[in-house]
Enzyme design. Structure first.
Site, PDB file in Angstrom:
ATOM      1  N   CYS A  13     -29.254  11.412 -14.458  1.00 57.72           N
ATOM      2  CA  CYS A  13     -28.879  12.224 -13.308  1.00 57.72           C
ATOM      3  C   CYS A  13     -27.440  12.711 -13.492  1.00 57.72           C
ATOM      4  O   CYS A  13     -26.742  12.317 -14.439  1.00 57.72           O
ATOM      5  CB  CYS A  13     -29.004  11.413 -12.018  1.00 57.72           C
ATOM      6  SG  CYS A  13     -27.890   9.982 -11.954  1.00 57.72           S
ATOM      7  N   HIS A  41     -27.423   1.283 -16.294  1.00 60.26           N
ATOM      8  CA  HIS A  41     -28.367   0.174 -16.397  1.00 60.26           C
ATOM      9  C   HIS A  41     -29.402   0.451 -17.484  1.00 60.26           C
ATOM     10  O   HIS A  41     -30.610   0.559 -17.222  1.00 60.26           O
ATOM     11  CB  HIS A  41     -29.033  -0.082 -15.044  1.00 60.26           C
ATOM     12  CG  HIS A  41     -28.118  -0.725 -14.064  1.00 60.26           C
ATOM     13  ND1 HIS A  41     -28.270  -0.598 -12.703  1.00 60.26           N
ATOM     14  CD2 HIS A  41     -27.020  -1.507 -14.244  1.00 60.26           C
ATOM     15  CE1 HIS A  41     -27.307  -1.272 -12.090  1.00 60.26           C
ATOM     16  NE2 HIS A  41     -26.542  -1.822 -13.008  1.00 60.26           N
ATOM     17  N   HIS A 132     -26.396  -5.569  -5.921  1.00 64.03           N
ATOM     18  CA  HIS A 132     -26.353  -4.375  -6.763  1.00 64.03           C
ATOM     19  C   HIS A 132     -24.946  -3.774  -6.700  1.00 64.03           C
ATOM     20  O   HIS A 132     -24.286  -3.803  -5.655  1.00 64.03           O
ATOM     21  CB  HIS A 132     -27.381  -3.355  -6.268  1.00 64.03           C
ATOM     22  CG  HIS A 132     -27.539  -2.153  -7.141  1.00 64.03           C
ATOM     23  ND1 HIS A 132     -26.667  -1.098  -7.109  1.00 64.03           N
ATOM     24  CD2 HIS A 132     -28.474  -1.847  -8.080  1.00 64.03           C
ATOM     25  CE1 HIS A 132     -27.069  -0.174  -7.979  1.00 64.03           C
ATOM     26  NE2 HIS A 132     -28.157  -0.609  -8.581  1.00 64.03           N
ATOM     27  N   GLU A 134     -23.741  -0.778  -6.552  1.00 65.72           N
ATOM     28  CA  GLU A 134     -23.510   0.229  -5.510  1.00 65.72           C
ATOM     29  C   GLU A 134     -23.412  -0.418  -4.143  1.00 65.72           C
ATOM     30  O   GLU A 134     -22.536  -0.076  -3.333  1.00 65.72           O
ATOM     31  CB  GLU A 134     -24.631   1.273  -5.504  1.00 65.72           C
ATOM     32  CG  GLU A 134     -24.424   2.349  -4.437  1.00 65.72           C
ATOM     33  CD  GLU A 134     -25.609   3.266  -4.264  1.00 65.72           C
ATOM     34  OE1 GLU A 134     -25.859   3.708  -3.120  1.00 65.72           O
ATOM     35  OE2 GLU A 134     -26.311   3.560  -5.255  1.00 65.72           O
ATOM     36  N   SER A 229     -32.442  -1.314 -13.796  1.00 68.59           N
ATOM     37  CA  SER A 229     -32.422  -0.019 -13.112  1.00 68.59           C
ATOM     38  C   SER A 229     -33.210  -0.045 -11.803  1.00 68.59           C
ATOM     39  O   SER A 229     -34.427  -0.230 -11.806  1.00 68.59           O
ATOM     40  CB  SER A 229     -32.975   1.072 -14.026  1.00 68.59           C
ATOM     41  OG  SER A 229     -33.068   2.300 -13.346  1.00 68.59           O
ATOM     42  N   SER A 230     -32.507   0.174 -10.696  1.00 71.14           N
ATOM     43  CA  SER A 230     -33.159   0.207  -9.383  1.00 71.14           C
ATOM     44  C   SER A 230     -34.078   1.415  -9.266  1.00 71.14           C
ATOM     45  O   SER A 230     -35.225   1.302  -8.840  1.00 71.14           O
ATOM     46  CB  SER A 230     -32.092   0.237  -8.280  1.00 71.14           C
ATOM     47  OG  SER A 230     -32.684   0.327  -7.007  1.00 71.14           O
TER      48      SER A 230
END
Length: 291
Positions: A13, A41, A132, A134, A229-230
């Protein structure tokens, strides 16, 4: 011969692309740079950058550094990290994703809003993965006072007698967020203010219909993603729902040749933290195994 296709919509992204570009620019110039936490990640990409001189450090190690440059990744950081950098004369290369930064600012403003005489601060609830990177940055905007819920099963943690302001980690499921909103509305007590803010990044959310269609168009799906990776977990779940013959792999070495037998259309896709070069390596391996 099997048709092997890499999904055009998969890959980094904007936020990840920017962070990696900033890291590479500094590495081109100096050959070494510290990064607070994994820059993305995805172990393969972390290893690639490490070979160029990117050194991943922890918050504990940051406390011991002085007069160096440190990259802050796209996930963002709490205010305490910037305080440490100022005290230790650390030059920050800030690659916080603009979407995450805006969310941090909104939560900070809500937490510090003037509530009026005799009224307590609003209760800030964050839908996200506990621990996490973030989410830690978001909770940091509230001096650690925000309530984190990972799923609808945890909404009993919310005090429905107090005003509630609900935000979301940027990479969570839009559908699950809406379910949580509806359930809070059902439980909130009379006279209590409830406000919800859909702060989910559309770089992830908008990929869902596209990746579902891609999965349906192929007999077999190889979804490439790092274990941490979420958004990878969310997108893979969508692939699996659209095509039960979907497999989550971290690299080409995870491919089971038995999966490929008799398959004429094979699709390769990945998370917003998955580099295109890694998906290409998977494609090359599939080609090797099917010819």
């Amino acid at each position: 011969m099997a048709i092997i296709e890499i999904d055009n919509g998969s890959g980094f992204c904007f936020g990840v692309t920017t962070a990696i570009r900033k890291a590479e620019e500094e590495l081109d110039e100096t050959g070494h740079l510290y990064c607070l936490g994994d820059i993305v990640h995805n172990t393969a990409e972390v290893d690639r950058l490490a070979s160029r001189g990117l050194e991943t450090i922890t918050h504990g190690q940051l406390e011991q550094l002085h007069d160096v440059k440190v990259l802050l990744r796209a996930h963002g950081e709490p205010p305490e990290t910037y305080g440490t950098a100022r005290r230790n004369h650390i030059d920050i290369i800030d690659a916080t994703c603009p979407v995450v930064l805006k969310l941090q600012q909104r939560i900070h403003a809500t937490f510090n809003s003037d509530t009026g005489a005799g009224k307590s601060r609003p209760q800030i609830v964050i839908y996200g993965k506990r621990g996490h990177a973030e989410v830690l940055g978001l909770v940091g905007q509230t001096q650690g006072q925000a309530t984190v819920i990972e799923n609808i099963g945890e909404i009993d943690k919310i005090d429905y007698s107090r005003d509630i302001y609900l935000y979301s980690q940027t990479t969570k499921s839009v559908q699950e967020f809406q379910h949580i909103v509806e359930e809070i509305k059902r439980r909130v007590e009379p006279g209590v203010t409830f406000r919800s803010f859909d702060t989910i990044c559309r770089s992830v959310a908008n990929r869902i219909p596209q990746i579902r269609e891609f999965a349906r168009q192929h007999e077999l799906i190889l979804f490439v993603s790092g274990a941490k990776s979420s958004n990878g977990r969310i997108l893979f779940a969508e692939c699996l729902d659209a095509n039960p013959d979907s497999h989550l792999i971290s690299c080409e070495g995870d491919i089971d040749p038995a999966w490929l037998l008799g398959k004429e259309r094979i699709g390769i896709c990945g998370a917003t933290s998955t580099p295109r070069w890694l998906m290409q390596r998977v494609s090359d391996k599939v080609h090797q195994l099917t010819t």
